[in-house]
Design an enzyme around this catalytic site. Structure first.
Site, PDB file in Angstrom:
ATOM      1  N   ILE A 153       0.855  -1.178   0.000  1.00  0.00           N
ATOM      2  CA  ILE A 153       0.000   0.000   0.000  1.00  0.00           C
ATOM      3  C   ILE A 153       0.895   1.233   0.000  1.00  0.00           C
ATOM      4  CG2 ILE A 153      -1.638   1.314   1.420  1.00  0.00           C
ATOM      5  CD1 ILE A 153      -2.853  -1.372   2.229  1.00  0.00           C
ATOM      6  N   LEU A 154       0.548   2.208  -0.828  1.00  0.00           N
ATOM      7  CA  LEU A 154       1.355   3.428  -0.921  1.00  0.00           C
ATOM      8  C   LEU A 154       0.787   4.502   0.003  1.00  0.00           C
ATOM      9  CD1 LEU A 154       1.738   3.291  -4.773  1.00  0.00           C
ATOM     10  CD2 LEU A 154       3.630   3.155  -3.129  1.00  0.00           C
ATOM     11  N   HIS A 175      -5.339  -4.048 -11.543  1.00  0.00           N
ATOM     12  CA  HIS A 175      -5.951  -4.793 -10.437  1.00  0.00           C
ATOM     13  C   HIS A 175      -6.727  -5.985 -11.022  1.00  0.00           C
ATOM     14  CE1 HIS A 175      -7.559  -5.412  -6.447  1.00  0.00           C
ATOM     15  NE2 HIS A 175      -8.728  -5.643  -7.014  1.00  0.00           N
ATOM     16  N   ASP A 205      -7.638   1.114  -4.663  1.00  0.00           N
ATOM     17  CA  ASP A 205      -8.284   0.380  -5.765  1.00  0.00           C
ATOM     18  C   ASP A 205      -9.573   1.044  -6.251  1.00  0.00           C
ATOM     19  OD1 ASP A 205      -6.269  -1.535  -5.739  1.00  0.00           O
ATOM     20  OD2 ASP A 205      -7.324  -2.821  -4.328  1.00  0.00           O
ATOM     21  N   GLU A 252      -4.864  -9.244 -18.556  1.00  0.00           N
ATOM     22  CA  GLU A 252      -4.003  -8.195 -17.983  1.00  0.00           C
ATOM     23  C   GLU A 252      -2.877  -7.866 -18.953  1.00  0.00           C
ATOM     24  OE1 GLU A 252      -2.675  -8.684 -13.931  1.00  0.00           O
ATOM     25  OE2 GLU A 252      -4.386  -9.931 -13.421  1.00  0.00           O
TER      26      GLU A 252
HETATM   27  C1  GRF Z   1      -1.318  -9.260 -11.174  1.00  0.00           C
HETATM   28  O1  GRF Z   1      -2.389 -10.153 -11.054  1.00  0.00           O
HETATM   29  C2  GRF Z   1      -1.789  -7.842 -10.994  1.00  0.00           C
HETATM   30  O2  GRF Z   1      -3.091  -7.640 -11.423  1.00  0.00           O
HETATM   31  C3  GRF Z   1      -1.711  -7.669  -9.494  1.00  0.00           C
HETATM   32  O3  GRF Z   1      -0.583  -8.387  -9.098  1.00  0.00           O
HETATM   33  C4  GRF Z   1      -0.309  -9.420 -10.051  1.00  0.00           C
HETATM   34  C5  GRF Z   1       1.097  -9.230 -10.518  1.00  0.00           C
HETATM   35  O4  GRF Z   1       1.531 -10.265 -11.365  1.00  0.00           O
HETATM   36  N1  GRF Z   1      -1.671  -6.267  -9.156  1.00  0.00           N
HETATM   37  P1  GRF Z   1       2.896 -10.112 -12.163  1.00  0.00           P
HETATM   38  O5  GRF Z   1       4.005  -9.862 -11.138  1.00  0.00           O
HETATM   39  O6  GRF Z   1       2.765  -8.981 -13.119  1.00  0.00           O
HETATM   40  O7  GRF Z   1       3.096 -11.421 -12.847  1.00  0.00           O
END
Ligand code: GRF
Length: 210
Positions: free
Chosen positions: A89-90, A106, A142, A171
């Protein structure tokens, strides 16, 4: 002028890797991890990117560590700071310093499931659609302005691991896209919402067949 980015991570760094592989019009000035053993740092070194470990356990409190971290980031004069699996957490002071140029990914469709264990919680709730969100970071954990989201179907036989893997694929798709938009100067925050110049429809991504 090329957008200069600093990436913060804590672990395996698969999102960071996807960002590098996307060959974006950015210069990654440095990668910083609060965990010296993070695999993401090794990947950075292998690719000739400055890799910096700042071990948070060596500092007395969050504020002190975040002040040091912010100073280190500023040394690289970033236009953008990318949180790619940065698992701390920042502090509000840190966020204020970088607000408007601080992006996070996220693993849920925010505002559903902020915080940790998102895939377990999605399965426990029985949701039929899950996904991921890239957003600007604000002091509200978030909950910052949303840049792009991608949805995936939840299957009856999913485990947290299979669901996480399906979300992670998305992602790796949407984070480079969001960074590209930022670098192109196409993102505008207005009343807590992000408008993508000339193309709002691209901000929601659905897998084929949905
Ligand atoms: C990902 O699921 C991202 O959404 C979350 O942490 C995870 C990081 O995975 N914030 P990586 O280190 O990029 O593989």
């Amino acid at each position: 002028m090329t957008c200069r980015a600093v990436v913060l991570l804590s672990g395996r760094g698969s999102n960071f890797r996807a960002i590098v592989e996307a060959r974006l019009p950015i210069e990654i000035a440095a990668v910083i991890s609060n965990r010296p053993q993070a695999a993401g740092l090794d990947y950075a070194r292998e690719h000739g990117i400055a890799a910096i470990a700042l071990d948070h356990t060596q500092h007395p409190d969050r504020e002190a560590f975040d002040a040091l971290l912010a100073d280190e980031i500023e040394c690289h004069r970033p236009d953008l700071v990318v949180l790619a699996g940065y698992m701390r957490i920042l502090s509000p002071a840190f966020i204020a310093r970088f607000e408007g140029r601080l992006l996070n990914i996220h693993p849920s469709l925010l505002p559903m499931f902020p915080g940790l264990k998102t895939h377990e919680r999605a399965l426990a709730e029985g949701v039929k659609i899950h996904g991921c969100t890239v957003h600007f970071v604000t002091a509200d954990l978030d909950h910052g302005p949303i840049v792009i989201q991608a949805a995936v179907p939840v299957r009856a036989d999913d485990s947290p691991e299979t669901l996480a893997a399906r979300v992670l694929q998305q992602e790796h798709r949407v984070y480079p896209q969001a960074i590209r938009w930022f670098a192109e100067g196409r993102l505008a925050i207005c009343d807590g919402r992000v408008n993508l110049k000339d193309d709002w429809a691209s901000q929601s991504v659905f897998p084929n067949g949905m």
